[in-house]
Write an enzyme that holds these catalytic residues in place. Structure first.
Site, PDB file in Angstrom:
ATOM      1  CG  ASP A  20      -4.137 -21.112 -29.308  1.00 31.49           C
ATOM      2  OD1 ASP A  20      -4.777 -21.395 -28.260  1.00 31.49           O
ATOM      3  OD2 ASP A  20      -3.029 -21.612 -29.579  1.00 31.49           O
ATOM      4  CB  CYS A  43      -1.652 -20.115 -26.701  1.00 29.47           C
ATOM      5  SG  CYS A  43       0.033 -20.135 -26.054  1.00 29.47           S
ATOM      6  CG  HIS A 103      12.472  -1.857 -10.971  1.00 29.34           C
ATOM      7  ND1 HIS A 103      13.293  -2.956 -10.932  1.00 29.34           N
ATOM      8  CD2 HIS A 103      12.088  -1.622  -9.694  1.00 29.34           C
ATOM      9  CE1 HIS A 103      13.391  -3.392  -9.684  1.00 29.34           C
ATOM     10  NE2 HIS A 103      12.679  -2.587  -8.916  1.00 29.34           N
ATOM     11  CG  HIS A 160      10.904  -5.692 -10.014  1.00 32.27           C
ATOM     12  ND1 HIS A 160      11.796  -6.569  -9.426  1.00 32.27           N
ATOM     13  CD2 HIS A 160      10.369  -4.965  -8.988  1.00 32.27           C
ATOM     14  CE1 HIS A 160      11.799  -6.378  -8.102  1.00 32.27           C
ATOM     15  NE2 HIS A 160      10.932  -5.411  -7.822  1.00 32.27           N
ATOM     16  CB  THR A 218       2.450 -23.462 -23.205  1.00 38.21           C
ATOM     17  OG1 THR A 218       2.749 -22.712 -24.403  1.00 38.21           O
ATOM     18  CG2 THR A 218       2.396 -24.952 -23.524  1.00 38.21           C
TER      19      THR A 218
HETATM   20  C1  RB5 Z   1      -1.556 -25.155 -30.097  1.00 34.45           C
HETATM   21  O1  RB5 Z   1      -1.699 -26.521 -30.258  1.00 34.45           O
HETATM   22  C2  RB5 Z   1      -0.424 -24.852 -29.131  1.00 34.45           C
HETATM   23  O2  RB5 Z   1       0.795 -25.095 -29.742  1.00 34.45           O
HETATM   24  C3  RB5 Z   1      -0.513 -23.430 -28.658  1.00 34.45           C
HETATM   25  O3  RB5 Z   1      -1.737 -23.213 -28.017  1.00 34.45           O
HETATM   26  C4  RB5 Z   1       0.543 -22.979 -27.674  1.00 34.45           C
HETATM   27  O4  RB5 Z   1       0.638 -23.832 -26.580  1.00 34.45           O
HETATM   28  C5  RB5 Z   1       1.865 -22.663 -28.255  1.00 34.45           C
HETATM   29  O5  RB5 Z   1       2.777 -22.154 -27.606  1.00 34.45           O
END
Ligand code: RB5
Length: 150
Positions: free
Chosen positions: A8, A65, A133, A98, A67
């Site tokens: 993203d 993304c 596994h 695994h 996180t």
């Molecule tokens: C976008 O702002 C952010 O929410 C996305 O990149 C991600 O971290 C969501 O899990």
């Protein structure tokens, strides 16, 4: 190896870094992500990469993304996907050995470029161990089909 990559707006720079890195390692990379920082919705890219991997068009997937969390949650809704969020190479290797992860998810706001390279290396070079596994992976996939596992 043919790799599907998607991201993203929060992960454009890391995605572009990894595309070059993977191509430098001899991979064919299909870019399903956005290349602008305009706000967008990560499930779009999770679905594109998930479908490319599950269909067999690509061997493995990399999703990024902010996180790694939202994009992995979305990918894991697609039948046949086992997407693991990884922040270091040890759990990445285990996700392959695994859990037979077929997509790795990274957080561009959590890790740096060098750690991302190490994670992707571990993901692409580690084989699934099978054996006990396999039974557990089969159970995970059964849960995805609404089946009981006990
Ligand atoms: C976008 O702002 C952010 O929410 C996305 O990149 C991600 O971290 C969501 O899990």
């Amino acid at each position: 190896m043919k790799i599907a990559i998607g991201n993203d707006h929060g992960a454009v720079e890391l995605k572009q870094h990894l595309v070059k890195y993977l191509e430098g390692r001899g991979c064919e990379v299909v870019n399903f992500g956005t290349d602008t920082t305009d706000s967008t919705d990560y499930p779009i890219y999770a679905a594109r990469v998930a479908k490319a991997v599950v269909s067999g068009d690509c061997d493995k997937g990399v999703l990024i993304c902010g996180t790694g969390l939202g994009i992995s949650m979305a990918a894991n809704k697609i039948k046949g996907v086992r997407c693991a969020v990884c922040t270091e190479p040890v759990s990445t290797r285990l996700a392959r050995q695994h859990n037979d992860a077929n997509i790795v998810a990274l957080g561009a706001r959590i890790i740096g470029n060098v750690m991302a390279e190490a994670i992707v290396d571990a993901f692409l070079t580690t084989e699934f161990e099978g054996g006990r596994h396999q039974r557990r992976v089969d159970m995970i996939m059964a849960l995805g089909e609404g089946k009981a596992v006990e």
